[in-house]
Design a protein around this motif. Structure first.
Motif, PDB file in Angstrom:
ATOM      1  N   GLY A  27       0.818  -1.214   0.000  1.00  0.00           N
ATOM      2  CA  GLY A  27       0.000   0.000   0.000  1.00  0.00           C
ATOM      3  C   GLY A  27       0.848   1.259   0.000  1.00  0.00           C
ATOM      4  N   LEU A  28       1.882   1.292   0.830  1.00  0.00           N
ATOM      5  CA  LEU A  28       2.768   2.447   0.870  1.00  0.00           C
ATOM      6  C   LEU A  28       3.463   2.661  -0.470  1.00  0.00           C
ATOM      7  N   ALA A  29       3.714   1.570  -1.185  1.00  0.00           N
ATOM      8  CA  ALA A  29       4.372   1.650  -2.492  1.00  0.00           C
ATOM      9  C   ALA A  29       3.393   2.010  -3.606  1.00  0.00           C
ATOM     10  N   GLY A  30       2.115   2.097  -3.268  1.00  0.00           N
ATOM     11  CA  GLY A  30       1.126   2.501  -4.262  1.00  0.00           C
ATOM     12  C   GLY A  30       0.482   1.363  -5.024  1.00  0.00           C
ATOM     13  N   LEU A  31       0.732   0.120  -4.593  1.00  0.00           N
ATOM     14  CA  LEU A  31       0.087  -1.002  -5.274  1.00  0.00           C
ATOM     15  C   LEU A  31      -1.379  -1.061  -4.881  1.00  0.00           C
ATOM     16  N   THR A  32      -2.172  -1.495  -5.810  1.00  0.00           N
ATOM     17  CA  THR A  32      -3.604  -1.705  -5.572  1.00  0.00           C
ATOM     18  C   THR A  32      -3.876  -3.199  -5.715  1.00  0.00           C
ATOM     19  N   PRO A  33      -5.055  -3.651  -5.295  1.00  0.00           N
ATOM     20  CA  PRO A  33      -5.365  -5.070  -5.514  1.00  0.00           C
ATOM     21  C   PRO A  33      -5.228  -5.472  -6.983  1.00  0.00           C
ATOM     22  N   GLU A  34      -5.485  -4.543  -7.877  1.00  0.00           N
ATOM     23  CA  GLU A  34      -5.408  -4.834  -9.302  1.00  0.00           C
ATOM     24  C   GLU A  34      -3.961  -4.930  -9.799  1.00  0.00           C
ATOM     25  N   THR A  35      -3.041  -4.167  -9.201  1.00  0.00           N
ATOM     26  CA  THR A  35      -1.651  -4.170  -9.670  1.00  0.00           C
ATOM     27  C   THR A  35      -0.750  -5.098  -8.861  1.00  0.00           C
ATOM     28  N   ARG A  36      -1.249  -5.580  -7.746  1.00  0.00           N
ATOM     29  CA  ARG A  36      -0.450  -6.422  -6.842  1.00  0.00           C
ATOM     30  C   ARG A  36       0.032  -7.700  -7.522  1.00  0.00           C
ATOM     31  N   VAL A  37      -0.873  -8.409  -8.188  1.00  0.00           N
ATOM     32  CA  VAL A  37      -0.507  -9.677  -8.826  1.00  0.00           C
ATOM     33  C   VAL A  37       0.530  -9.435  -9.912  1.00  0.00           C
ATOM     34  N   GLU A  38       0.317  -8.424 -10.719  1.00  0.00           N
ATOM     35  CA  GLU A  38       1.265  -8.110 -11.793  1.00  0.00           C
ATOM     36  C   GLU A  38       2.646  -7.800 -11.223  1.00  0.00           C
ATOM     37  N   PHE A  39       2.688  -7.057 -10.121  1.00  0.00           N
ATOM     38  CA  PHE A  39       3.967  -6.737  -9.478  1.00  0.00           C
ATOM     39  C   PHE A  39       4.708  -8.018  -9.109  1.00  0.00           C
ATOM     40  N   TRP A  40       4.032  -8.934  -8.418  1.00  0.00           N
ATOM     41  CA  TRP A  40       4.698 -10.144  -7.938  1.00  0.00           C
ATOM     42  C   TRP A  40       5.023 -11.123  -9.061  1.00  0.00           C
ATOM     43  N   LEU A  41       4.300 -11.071 -10.171  1.00  0.00           N
ATOM     44  CA  LEU A  41       4.621 -11.926 -11.316  1.00  0.00           C
ATOM     45  C   LEU A  41       5.999 -11.596 -11.883  1.00  0.00           C
ATOM     46  N   ASP A  42       6.429 -10.351 -11.708  1.00  0.00           N
ATOM     47  CA  ASP A  42       7.767  -9.967 -12.168  1.00  0.00           C
ATOM     48  C   ASP A  42       8.866 -10.748 -11.447  1.00  0.00           C
ATOM     49  N   TYR A  43       8.554 -11.309 -10.287  1.00  0.00           N
ATOM     50  CA  TYR A  43       9.537 -12.034  -9.480  1.00  0.00           C
ATOM     51  C   TYR A  43       9.327 -13.550  -9.531  1.00  0.00           C
ATOM     52  N   ALA A  44       8.408 -13.998 -10.345  1.00  0.00           N
ATOM     53  CA  ALA A  44       8.084 -15.428 -10.417  1.00  0.00           C
ATOM     54  C   ALA A  44       9.262 -16.273 -10.891  1.00  0.00           C
ATOM     55  N   GLY A  45      10.175 -15.690 -11.608  1.00  0.00           N
ATOM     56  CA  GLY A  45      11.324 -16.434 -12.120  1.00  0.00           C
ATOM     57  C   GLY A  45      12.368 -16.754 -11.063  1.00  0.00           C
ATOM     58  N   ILE A  46      12.234 -16.155  -9.891  1.00  0.00           N
ATOM     59  CA  ILE A  46      13.172 -16.441  -8.805  1.00  0.00           C
ATOM     60  C   ILE A  46      12.635 -17.655  -8.058  1.00  0.00           C
ATOM     61  N   GLU A  47      13.308 -18.773  -8.188  1.00  0.00           N
ATOM     62  CA  GLU A  47      12.792 -20.030  -7.641  1.00  0.00           C
ATOM     63  C   GLU A  47      12.802 -20.081  -6.119  1.00  0.00           C
ATOM     64  N   ASN A  48      13.835 -19.552  -5.503  1.00  0.00           N
ATOM     65  CA  ASN A  48      13.938 -19.591  -4.052  1.00  0.00           C
ATOM     66  C   ASN A  48      12.955 -18.581  -3.457  1.00  0.00           C
ATOM     67  N   GLU A  49      12.025 -19.064  -2.636  1.00  0.00           N
ATOM     68  CA  GLU A  49      10.961 -18.204  -2.113  1.00  0.00           C
ATOM     69  C   GLU A  49      11.506 -17.044  -1.279  1.00  0.00           C
ATOM     70  N   ALA A  50      12.487 -17.324  -0.432  1.00  0.00           N
ATOM     71  CA  ALA A  50      13.052 -16.260   0.399  1.00  0.00           C
ATOM     72  C   ALA A  50      13.708 -15.183  -0.458  1.00  0.00           C
ATOM     73  N   GLU A  51      14.417 -15.595  -1.498  1.00  0.00           N
ATOM     74  CA  GLU A  51      15.049 -14.631  -2.403  1.00  0.00           C
ATOM     75  C   GLU A  51      13.997 -13.853  -3.184  1.00  0.00           C
ATOM     76  N   ARG A  52      12.930 -14.530  -3.601  1.00  0.00           N
ATOM     77  CA  ARG A  52      11.843 -13.879  -4.335  1.00  0.00           C
ATOM     78  C   ARG A  52      11.200 -12.800  -3.468  1.00  0.00           C
ATOM     79  N   LEU A  53      10.882 -13.138  -2.216  1.00  0.00           N
ATOM     80  CA  LEU A  53      10.275 -12.162  -1.313  1.00  0.00           C
ATOM     81  C   LEU A  53      11.227 -11.008  -1.019  1.00  0.00           C
ATOM     82  N   ALA A  54      12.495 -11.324  -0.788  1.00  0.00           N
ATOM     83  CA  ALA A  54      13.477 -10.275  -0.499  1.00  0.00           C
ATOM     84  C   ALA A  54      13.601  -9.297  -1.665  1.00  0.00           C
TER      85      ALA A  54
END
Length: 71
Positions: A27-54
């Protein structure tokens, strides 16, 4: 100087520090429910979950500091 943070950069760091959930950072970064999924899809290629979240969290913090958006 190029890339100089806004004068109130510390206020953004305080808000970041007070965020206790990923959703609050989004929310502070300006993501909305509509843009949230698209944002995180950009990191889908990072296999390690901890690295993806970081990586995603680092980008959220960068966006907060860069744009100064405070929800």
């Amino acid at each position: 100087m190029t890339g100089t943070p806004p004068a109130n950069h510390g206020a953004f760091d305080a808000a970041i520090g007070q965020a206790s959930t990923l959703g609050q950072l989004e929310g502070l970064a300006g993501l909305t429910p509509e843009t949230r999924v698209e944002f995180w899809l950009d990191y889908a290629g990072i296999e390690n979950e901890a690295e993806r979240l970081a990586a995603g969290i680092a980008e959220l913090k960068r966006r907060i500091r860069r744009t100064g958006m405070m929800a």
